[in-house]
Design a protein around this motif. Sequence first.
Motif, PDB file in Angstrom:
ATOM      1  N   VAL A   1      12.800  -1.864  -4.608  1.00 58.18           N
ATOM      2  CA  VAL A   1      11.824  -2.902  -4.281  1.00 58.18           C
ATOM      3  C   VAL A   1      11.850  -4.060  -5.273  1.00 58.18           C
ATOM      4  N   GLY A   2      12.188  -3.761  -6.540  1.00 61.16           N
ATOM      5  CA  GLY A   2      12.110  -4.789  -7.569  1.00 61.16           C
ATOM      6  C   GLY A   2      10.710  -4.976  -8.086  1.00 61.16           C
ATOM      7  N   ASN A   3       9.862  -3.931  -7.932  1.00 56.04           N
ATOM      8  CA  ASN A   3       8.486  -4.025  -8.418  1.00 56.04           C
ATOM      9  C   ASN A   3       8.363  -3.344  -9.776  1.00 56.04           C
ATOM     10  N   ARG A   4       7.125  -3.075 -10.166  1.00 54.50           N
ATOM     11  CA  ARG A   4       6.879  -2.477 -11.470  1.00 54.50           C
ATOM     12  C   ARG A   4       5.752  -1.471 -11.348  1.00 54.50           C
ATOM     13  N   LYS A   5       5.875  -0.585 -10.372  1.00 53.44           N
ATOM     14  CA  LYS A   5       4.763   0.295 -10.010  1.00 53.44           C
ATOM     15  C   LYS A   5       4.670   1.545 -10.870  1.00 53.44           C
ATOM     16  N   GLY A   6       5.784   2.065 -11.372  1.00 51.55           N
ATOM     17  CA  GLY A   6       5.738   3.294 -12.146  1.00 51.55           C
ATOM     18  C   GLY A   6       4.989   3.124 -13.456  1.00 51.55           C
ATOM     19  N   VAL A   7       4.337   4.182 -13.908  1.00 47.99           N
ATOM     20  CA  VAL A   7       3.589   4.168 -15.162  1.00 47.99           C
ATOM     21  C   VAL A   7       4.123   5.257 -16.076  1.00 47.99           C
ATOM     22  N   ARG A   8       4.345   4.927 -17.346  1.00 47.89           N
ATOM     23  CA  ARG A   8       4.794   5.886 -18.343  1.00 47.89           C
ATOM     24  C   ARG A   8       3.681   6.081 -19.373  1.00 47.89           C
ATOM     25  N   ILE A   9       3.453   7.311 -19.738  1.00 48.10           N
ATOM     26  CA  ILE A   9       2.444   7.643 -20.741  1.00 48.10           C
ATOM     27  C   ILE A   9       3.131   8.365 -21.891  1.00 48.10           C
ATOM     28  N   GLY A  10       2.820   7.983 -23.136  1.00 42.83           N
ATOM     29  CA  GLY A  10       3.418   8.635 -24.286  1.00 42.83           C
ATOM     30  C   GLY A  10       2.483   8.620 -25.475  1.00 42.83           C
TER      31      GLY A  10
ATOM     32  N   ILE B   1       0.836  -1.202   0.000  1.00 42.99           N
ATOM     33  CA  ILE B   1       0.000   0.000   0.000  1.00 42.99           C
ATOM     34  C   ILE B   1       0.870   1.251   0.000  1.00 42.99           C
ATOM     35  N   LYS B   2       1.986   1.203   0.728  1.00 41.05           N
ATOM     36  CA  LYS B   2       2.885   2.367   0.743  1.00 41.05           C
ATOM     37  C   LYS B   2       3.432   2.661  -0.651  1.00 41.05           C
ATOM     38  N   GLN B   3       3.640   1.619  -1.462  1.00 40.58           N
ATOM     39  CA  GLN B   3       4.097   1.866  -2.836  1.00 40.58           C
ATOM     40  C   GLN B   3       3.011   2.600  -3.614  1.00 40.58           C
ATOM     41  N   GLN B   4       1.752   2.293  -3.327  1.00 40.23           N
ATOM     42  CA  GLN B   4       0.656   3.002  -3.976  1.00 40.23           C
ATOM     43  C   GLN B   4       0.615   4.465  -3.567  1.00 40.23           C
ATOM     44  N   LEU B   5       0.999   4.758  -2.331  1.00 41.04           N
ATOM     45  CA  LEU B   5       0.920   6.125  -1.831  1.00 41.04           C
ATOM     46  C   LEU B   5       2.081   6.986  -2.293  1.00 41.04           C
ATOM     47  N   HIS B   6       3.148   6.363  -2.786  1.00 45.49           N
ATOM     48  CA  HIS B   6       4.257   7.142  -3.336  1.00 45.49           C
ATOM     49  C   HIS B   6       3.846   7.790  -4.652  1.00 45.49           C
ATOM     50  N   SER B   7       4.537   8.862  -4.993  1.00 47.03           N
ATOM     51  CA  SER B   7       4.276   9.507  -6.276  1.00 47.03           C
ATOM     52  C   SER B   7       4.761   8.618  -7.420  1.00 47.03           C
ATOM     53  N   ASN B   8       4.207   8.845  -8.602  1.00 50.81           N
ATOM     54  CA  ASN B   8       4.650   8.086  -9.764  1.00 50.81           C
ATOM     55  C   ASN B   8       6.116   8.377 -10.074  1.00 50.81           C
ATOM     56  N   ARG B   9       6.557   9.614  -9.817  1.00 55.23           N
ATOM     57  CA  ARG B   9       7.968   9.959 -10.043  1.00 55.23           C
ATOM     58  C   ARG B   9       8.874   9.092  -9.179  1.00 55.23           C
ATOM     59  N   TYR B  10       8.498   8.935  -7.888  1.00 51.91           N
ATOM     60  CA  TYR B  10       9.293   8.093  -6.992  1.00 51.91           C
ATOM     61  C   TYR B  10       9.293   6.646  -7.478  1.00 51.91           C
ATOM     62  N   ASN B  11       8.113   6.130  -7.795  1.00 58.52           N
ATOM     63  CA  ASN B  11       8.029   4.730  -8.209  1.00 58.52           C
ATOM     64  C   ASN B  11       8.808   4.465  -9.493  1.00 58.52           C
ATOM     65  N   GLU B  12       8.784   5.436 -10.405  1.00 52.26           N
ATOM     66  CA  GLU B  12       9.463   5.249 -11.682  1.00 52.26           C
ATOM     67  C   GLU B  12      10.975   5.317 -11.539  1.00 52.26           C
TER      68      GLU B  12
ATOM     69  N   TRP C   1      -5.683  10.252   1.936  1.00 58.37           N
ATOM     70  CA  TRP C   1      -4.366   9.630   1.900  1.00 58.37           C
ATOM     71  C   TRP C   1      -3.385  10.326   0.968  1.00 58.37           C
ATOM     72  N   GLY C   2      -3.799  11.423   0.364  1.00 60.54           N
ATOM     73  CA  GLY C   2      -2.868  12.188  -0.460  1.00 60.54           C
ATOM     74  C   GLY C   2      -3.214  12.143  -1.916  1.00 60.54           C
ATOM     75  N   GLY C   3      -2.721  13.140  -2.653  1.00 60.48           N
ATOM     76  CA  GLY C   3      -3.055  13.288  -4.057  1.00 60.48           C
ATOM     77  C   GLY C   3      -2.629  12.124  -4.909  1.00 60.48           C
ATOM     78  N   SER C   4      -1.534  11.455  -4.531  1.00 60.39           N
ATOM     79  CA  SER C   4      -1.105  10.300  -5.322  1.00 60.39           C
ATOM     80  C   SER C   4      -2.109   9.177  -5.142  1.00 60.39           C
ATOM     81  N   ALA C   5      -2.391   8.876  -3.884  1.00 59.41           N
ATOM     82  CA  ALA C   5      -3.258   7.761  -3.513  1.00 59.41           C
ATOM     83  C   ALA C   5      -2.855   6.500  -4.247  1.00 59.41           C
ATOM     84  N   GLY C   6      -1.709   6.566  -4.949  1.00 63.68           N
ATOM     85  CA  GLY C   6      -1.149   5.417  -5.620  1.00 63.68           C
ATOM     86  C   GLY C   6      -2.007   4.834  -6.709  1.00 63.68           C
ATOM     87  N   ILE C   7      -3.068   5.502  -7.126  1.00 62.38           N
ATOM     88  CA  ILE C   7      -3.976   4.904  -8.094  1.00 62.38           C
ATOM     89  C   ILE C   7      -3.595   5.375  -9.488  1.00 62.38           C
ATOM     90  N   ALA C   8      -3.044   4.490 -10.287  1.00 67.29           N
ATOM     91  CA  ALA C   8      -2.733   4.812 -11.678  1.00 67.29           C
ATOM     92  C   ALA C   8      -4.041   4.919 -12.462  1.00 67.29           C
TER      93      ALA C   8
END
Length: 461
Positions: free
Chosen positions: A107-116, A89-100, A357-364
């Motif tokens: 962590v070895g996860n794949r949480k960041g999202v890229r849009i192009g 859940i904490k990974q969800q609450l981080h900003s996308n910039r942090y996760n990317e 829980w914050g603007g990120s709320a970790g929800i892509a």
Amino acid sequence: MSSEYSNDLKCKEIEPVYYSENNRVEFRLPPNKLYTNTMNVMNLAITKSAGASVLNKLVGVYGSIDRMALMDGNVELQSLVRANEWLGIKQQLHSNRYNENLGGNYVGNRKGVRIGLRDVTQSQVPLTGVAEDAAVKRAGGNGRKIIEGGERDGMGALGTSNNATFKGQLDVSEALNFLQSIPYVDTSIFKNLKLVIEFNVSMTNVIGTVQNTGVLAQQRPYLVVEEIVAPDILAGSLGKTPPAISYNVIESDVFTVPAFSTANGNLPTTAVKNPVQDLTFHVSSFNNKKVNRILMATRCFTTGMAQEGTGDVAYGNYNSHAMLRQKNQVRLNGRNIFPRNGVERDMQRLALMADVWGGSAGIAPFYAGLAPKANDGNPRQDILDQGNEVIGTQDYFGCTLAGAKVEDLQIDYGRTGSANDDGAGQTTASKYNADLSLHIFAEVKKAVVFGKGGQYNVVYQ
């Protein structure tokens, strides 16, 4: 101290005094020392004896961490159960910039999202280099551009040896925010300070793919701390009794929502396509405690819950599924928190999560809400390359009790079942009709209160 790059600090590696593979590790800090509140567990790694696999796309190497505790001898300062879930859940609450940029490397996860953007006449998905399937290529090769995105490249690969497997790290304060509430750690006051980590190394906790061959082994971690050695700081701080320390701990409770089924007399049918299920749960774990924010995850462990028939769905055990016409109400000490029937719409729930829980709320994009029944080749896949598998799999409910003392806490949970036109078998297999586990996490206020001679008590506020 003048700078973290000066001689005021010394970086120390602390080896565990006790280590049992796949079970438990314990670190002890030497007494009569002063440390910063920055502590990192390093070499968090899991090996797999056979079969190529990757770590879970949300929790990565944290998937094996079952419980963490910071203790002074036998006195518990803070502990965290279901640590892997909360760290996810904490990974969800981080900003996308942090996760990317950082999270995936830690962590070895794949949480960041890229849009192009991509020209529809091109043959590759941007950012990933994956060739497009001609069967689902959009028509009209006239130079139009579409928005397309994908999750962060790569996940932590599991190897057969420590040298070959992904190695991550954990900032201890991510799990135990007692450390965030103090400027430094004084082991002349907390004389027997130790960090204990308990593991639950299972395929479903750790692995990000449906592949169960081989044996998992938790590798031996070590702890990195920063010792303060500046004489002026030691003279002014070491052994000095601090004021009371107030902090939030994360505590949790679990409730079961029964399935829509023939045995329970409410399986959706062509005659009654959308039966309603309304339940009330009395949450006693937080009684006589002051509670700030609450977060609820909806876990579904039904086999084959993927809509397109694969078992490899999004974040696996760490999904939090949206339900059809889900509604939530919270009753604190006899009074409803929300007006009327409570939170009844998907976007209400999402907005509340962002507010609390914050603007990120970790929800892509499109991770919340319901997943329409459709093939992965539909245009949703232009937004997230996992398409139908991720929609509705990271849908949380959150609210705040604003530090109120809980005497009686009730949570109303409602959802609507859905009949499948393909028959009772498909209806039973649908996650919208499955039995659920509601995992409730709450910020509970605690304090360390000091008396004479450096004695102290750990109390709920």
